[in-house]
Design a protein around this motif. Structure first.
Motif, PDB file in Angstrom:
ATOM      1  N   UNK A 121       0.812  -1.217   0.000  1.00  0.00           N
ATOM      2  CA  UNK A 121       0.000   0.000   0.000  1.00  0.00           C
ATOM      3  C   UNK A 121       0.841   1.261   0.000  1.00  0.00           C
ATOM      4  N   UNK A 122       1.865   1.299   0.858  1.00  0.00           N
ATOM      5  CA  UNK A 122       2.733   2.474   0.936  1.00  0.00           C
ATOM      6  C   UNK A 122       3.514   2.653  -0.369  1.00  0.00           C
ATOM      7  N   UNK A 123       4.019   1.562  -0.916  1.00  0.00           N
ATOM      8  CA  UNK A 123       4.794   1.639  -2.165  1.00  0.00           C
ATOM      9  C   UNK A 123       3.935   2.181  -3.301  1.00  0.00           C
ATOM     10  N   UNK A 124       2.720   1.665  -3.398  1.00  0.00           N
ATOM     11  CA  UNK A 124       1.842   2.117  -4.488  1.00  0.00           C
ATOM     12  C   UNK A 124       1.438   3.575  -4.303  1.00  0.00           C
ATOM     13  N   UNK A 125       0.962   3.952  -3.114  1.00  0.00           N
ATOM     14  CA  UNK A 125       0.482   5.324  -2.912  1.00  0.00           C
ATOM     15  C   UNK A 125       1.616   6.331  -3.073  1.00  0.00           C
ATOM     16  N   UNK A 126       2.830   5.969  -2.649  1.00  0.00           N
ATOM     17  CA  UNK A 126       3.969   6.872  -2.817  1.00  0.00           C
ATOM     18  C   UNK A 126       4.294   7.058  -4.302  1.00  0.00           C
ATOM     19  N   UNK A 127       4.267   5.952  -5.061  1.00  0.00           N
ATOM     20  CA  UNK A 127       4.561   6.030  -6.499  1.00  0.00           C
ATOM     21  C   UNK A 127       3.473   6.812  -7.231  1.00  0.00           C
ATOM     22  N   UNK A 128       2.206   6.561  -6.887  1.00  0.00           N
ATOM     23  CA  UNK A 128       1.090   7.267  -7.533  1.00  0.00           C
ATOM     24  C   UNK A 128       1.141   8.754  -7.209  1.00  0.00           C
ATOM     25  N   UNK A 129       1.420   9.071  -5.951  1.00  0.00           N
ATOM     26  CA  UNK A 129       1.508  10.477  -5.538  1.00  0.00           C
ATOM     27  C   UNK A 129       2.630  11.203  -6.285  1.00  0.00           C
ATOM     28  N   UNK A 133       2.273  14.369  -8.836  1.00  0.00           N
ATOM     29  CA  UNK A 133       2.933  15.628  -8.480  1.00  0.00           C
ATOM     30  C   UNK A 133       3.844  16.118  -9.607  1.00  0.00           C
ATOM     31  N   UNK A 134       4.452  15.172 -10.330  1.00  0.00           N
ATOM     32  CA  UNK A 134       5.356  15.538 -11.422  1.00  0.00           C
ATOM     33  C   UNK A 134       4.577  15.980 -12.658  1.00  0.00           C
ATOM     34  N   UNK A 135       3.452  15.314 -12.938  1.00  0.00           N
ATOM     35  CA  UNK A 135       2.667  15.605 -14.139  1.00  0.00           C
ATOM     36  C   UNK A 135       1.202  15.879 -13.785  1.00  0.00           C
ATOM     37  N   UNK A 136       0.915  16.862 -12.954  1.00  0.00           N
ATOM     38  CA  UNK A 136      -0.487  17.100 -12.566  1.00  0.00           C
ATOM     39  C   UNK A 136      -1.371  17.526 -13.733  1.00  0.00           C
ATOM     40  N   UNK A 137      -0.815  18.355 -14.633  1.00  0.00           N
ATOM     41  CA  UNK A 137      -1.615  18.865 -15.751  1.00  0.00           C
ATOM     42  C   UNK A 137      -2.086  17.740 -16.665  1.00  0.00           C
ATOM     43  N   UNK A 138      -1.259  16.722 -16.831  1.00  0.00           N
ATOM     44  CA  UNK A 138      -1.632  15.601 -17.700  1.00  0.00           C
ATOM     45  C   UNK A 138      -2.877  14.901 -17.177  1.00  0.00           C
ATOM     46  N   UNK A 139      -2.917  14.628 -15.889  1.00  0.00           N
ATOM     47  CA  UNK A 139      -4.061  13.891 -15.316  1.00  0.00           C
ATOM     48  C   UNK A 139      -5.318  14.754 -15.298  1.00  0.00           C
ATOM     49  N   UNK A 140      -5.159  16.041 -15.071  1.00  0.00           N
ATOM     50  CA  UNK A 140      -6.325  16.931 -15.092  1.00  0.00           C
ATOM     51  C   UNK A 140      -6.883  17.051 -16.505  1.00  0.00           C
ATOM     52  N   UNK A 141      -5.980  17.114 -17.494  1.00  0.00           N
ATOM     53  CA  UNK A 141      -6.413  17.287 -18.887  1.00  0.00           C
ATOM     54  C   UNK A 141      -7.171  16.079 -19.419  1.00  0.00           C
TER      55      UNK A 141
END
Length: 260
Positions: A121-129, A133-141
């Motif tokens: 759980x920690x590994x996944x949530x850290x990687x997803x976060x 954080x690096x590409x926020x605009x991509x996910x919003x778009x």
């Protein structure tokens, strides 16, 4: 209906170690029904509190941000729903493993299952976060191509997901409580994070921000950090010592069974 038919056909097949006898359906048990409802009430409470938080958040954003920020919150909710699916699946997948070992009185197996679930759980949530954080605009778009909305949504998304890793601790703690038949604790910590911290935070945090709409989003990481840590630490304090006793009682039962 299709999934139910597949499940029933499997339970009637030779592959199933436990056969389903339809005659047993007539033997309804209120005691078993109460246990099913009791264990399911934790998941029900979690879904209910998510709805209450959504209502409170939309209300506050209508006051401080207007329709655009309500739309931004909808986009962020869609992103987080996609993000939550794998960690939720890990927790649900760990539940039968923990319950099986609990029934077998195997405390060592439960501890091993807990730590594997937490590590995943920690590994996944850290990687997803980190990815968002690096590409926020991509996910919003993915959900909106309006440039003004994307630009306004980026800081809101970054604030909202700031304590995302701690959410895995919340899932882990609640899964352990539910799997070991500690439904009261599972229900309490679902209410604690969302209702007792999250909703009041939406009314308090805007007072600390110049952009009050962003303060509404800031309530989420506060509830994740406080609620996640409280749930996980309580689980460690309450459950871990009892697993040692479970090992001892299980060993005694096995000795008596084999007359050792």
């Amino acid at each position: 209906m299709i999934s139910a038919l597949i499940a029933f056909s499997f339970l009637k097949s030779k592959k199933a170690s436990l056969k389903l006898d339809f005659k047993e359906i007539r033997q309804f048990s209120w005691d078993i029904a109460r246990k099913i409802i009791g264990l399911g009430s934790a998941a029900f409470t979690m879904q209910l509190t998510n709805t209450l938080v959504q209502i409170a958040g939309n209300f506050q954003l209508s006051v401080y941000g207007g329709d655009l920020y309500i739309s931004i919150r909808t986009v962020i909710a869609s992103i987080t729903q996609i993000m939550d699916t794998p960690v939720h699946a890990m927790s649900e997948g760990a539940s039968p493993v923990l319950s099986y070992n609990y029934g077998a009185r195997n405390g060592k197996g439960i501890r091993k299952g807990i730590w594997i679930m937490v590590a995943m759980g920690i590994s996944y949530t850290a990687a997803a976060w980190a990815t968002i954080m690096i590409h926020p605009a991509f996910f919003i778009s993915i959900f909106s191509d309006d440039p003004s909305m994307v630009n306004m949504a980026i800081p809101a998304l970054q604030i909202y997901l700031f304590g995302y890793v701690f959410q895995s601790l919340q899932y882990a703690g609640q899964t352990v409580f539910k799997s070991l038949n500690r439904k009261k604790e599972a229900i309490f910590f679902s209410l604690f994070r969302k209702v007792f911290i999250g909703i009041p935070g939406m009314f308090i945090m805007p007072l600390l921000f110049t952009n009050k709409a962003l303060g509404v989003f800031a309530a989420e990481p506060v509830s994740n950090v406080i609620g996640g840590l409280a749930c996980f630490i309580t689980m460690l304090i309450v459950i871990m010592p009892s697993l040692k006793k479970l090992d001892s009682s299980g060993l005694e039962n096995r000795k008596s069974e084999y007359n050792v």
